[in-house]
Design a protein around this motif. Structure first.
Motif, short mmCIF file in Angstrom:
data_model
loop_
_atom_site.label_atom_id
_atom_site.label_comp_id
_atom_site.label_asym_id
_atom_site.label_seq_id
_atom_site.Cartn_x
_atom_site.Cartn_y
_atom_site.Cartn_z
N ILE A 1 33.40 33.08 37.61
CA ILE A 1 33.27 32.22 38.80
C ILE A 1 32.70 30.88 38.38
CG2 ILE A 1 32.99 34.19 40.36
CD1 ILE A 1 29.98 33.64 40.36
N SER A 2 32.87 29.90 39.23
CA SER A 2 32.44 28.54 38.91
C SER A 2 30.91 28.44 38.89
CB SER A 2 33.01 27.58 39.96
OG SER A 2 32.46 26.28 39.79
N ASP B 1 29.39 28.06 42.29
CA ASP B 1 29.43 29.19 43.21
C ASP B 1 28.13 30.00 43.15
OD1 ASP B 1 31.99 28.55 43.96
OD2 ASP B 1 32.95 29.86 42.48
N LYS C 1 40.61 39.50 42.18
CA LYS C 1 41.04 38.11 42.32
C LYS C 1 41.17 37.73 43.79
CE LYS C 1 44.66 34.80 41.07
NZ LYS C 1 44.79 34.27 42.43
N GLU C 2 41.81 38.59 44.55
CA GLU C 2 42.00 38.30 45.98
C GLU C 2 40.67 38.23 46.72
OE1 GLU C 2 44.51 41.52 47.04
OE2 GLU C 2 46.37 40.56 46.33
N GLU D 1 38.56 34.99 45.74
CA GLU D 1 39.10 33.81 46.42
C GLU D 1 38.90 33.90 47.93
OE1 GLU D 1 42.66 32.75 43.20
OE2 GLU D 1 43.14 33.82 45.05
N SER E 1 35.62 30.35 43.43
CA SER E 1 36.75 29.89 42.61
C SER E 1 36.69 30.53 41.23
CB SER E 1 36.74 28.36 42.48
OG SER E 1 35.51 27.92 41.89
N ILE E 2 37.87 30.75 40.68
CA ILE E 2 37.96 31.28 39.32
C ILE E 2 38.39 30.14 38.42
CG2 ILE E 2 39.09 32.99 37.83
CD1 ILE E 2 39.57 34.69 40.31
#
Length: 284
Positions: free
Chosen positions: A185-186, A189, A251-252, A255, A260-261
């Motif tokens: 993750i960012s 985040d 992933k779903e 998001e 964010s990835i």
């Protein structure tokens, strides 16, 4: 010519008849031994055989040994029919066996390794293993080789010495496996939000085992992302499908939670002196 044949027959008829009888009897013994060996091997491998109660790993080896024993006994009978002194022959074979053993030490080491595999049983028929770099399902262990079937359907016969001489990783033995689902993750985040997303996914996935309990954690601070991980267990039969499904759902969910990835990226800073040099070069 005819007279010579008659004379020869009259002189040697008894010897010829005796020899012919012995040859026919030897051929009959060979045919019978082949049938018996086939029947014995089939009986050992037969699912209705009492020997099926023995670990299936032993059955191919027992079958091979039984077949060889039948042929050896048949050979001794045939030699005895032709008047060969089997006692002295056995002694001679023992001396020859020593010489052959030295010449075929690698082959004999495979037999010894096969016996050790069967005694210590690091795996059995049907186990999925990584044996000295060979990854596949164990199909058979015989006197010289171990037979594997890979996940892409390949047939691999690996020498027993190589299998026994390296590390053996058995994925089936314990009945369950741990999966590690990692996602980045960012830096902007919230780590707690990301961990909660993984925790909720684990709680909603019925195929994950309650014991050992799933865990979520921060595994590393990467160059462009904070890597968080879901560590959970599943039984062997559910393992791969659960891994694939969770990778998609992670992933779903990440998001969907507004996280964010990130992908690897670099920030380039140009100093005033370098910018001037670039301008001058462009002018030239």
């Amino acid at each position: 010519m005819k007279d010579k044949l008659i004379v020869f027959w009259q002189s040697h008829s008894e010897t010829i008849i005796t020899l012919g009888y012995k040859v026919v009897l030897a051929l009959a013994i060979l045919v019978a031994s082949a049938l018996i060996a086939r029947s014995v091997k089939k009986a050992i491998k037969n699912s209705k055989s009492p020997l099926k109660k023995v670990d299936e790993t032993l059955l191919p080896l027992l079958s091979s040994i039984a077949g060889y024993l039948v042929y050896i006994i048949a050979g001794l009978f045939i030699l005895d029919i032709f008047g060969v002194n089997t006692a002295s022959l056995i002694a001679l074979m023992g001396a020859a066996g020593l010489a052959i053993g030295l010449a075929l030490k690698n082959t004999l080491s495979n037999i010894a390794a096969g016996i050790m595999l069967l005694i210590l049983r690091p795996f059995k028929i049907g186990d999925f293993v990584d044996a000295s770099g060979t990854l596949g399902t164990v199909k058979e262990i015989n006197l010289f080789t171990t037979i594997f079937k890979t996940t892409d359907g390949l047939y691999i016969a690996s020498p027993n010495g190589k299998v026994w001489g390296g590390n053996i990783k058995n994925f089936t033995r314990n009945g369950k496996r741990r999966m590690d689902i990692v996602v980045g993750i960012s830096y902007a985040d919230s780590i707690d939000v990301g961990l909660n997303v993984l925790k909720e996914l684990a709680e909603s996935e019925s195929r994950l085992l309650a014991e050992p309990a799933p865990k979520v954690m921060v595994t590393s601070i990467g160059e462009s992302a904070v890597n968080i991980q879901l560590r959970a267990w599943a039984v062997n039969g559910d393992y791969w499908q659960t891994v694939w499904d969770l990778n998609k759902r992670v992933k779903e969910a990440i998001e969907g939670a507004g996280l964010s990835i990130p992908f690897p990226q670099r920030t380039l800073h140009i100093s005033e002196s370098m910018a001037s040099a670039i301008t001058v070069n462009k002018g030239i």
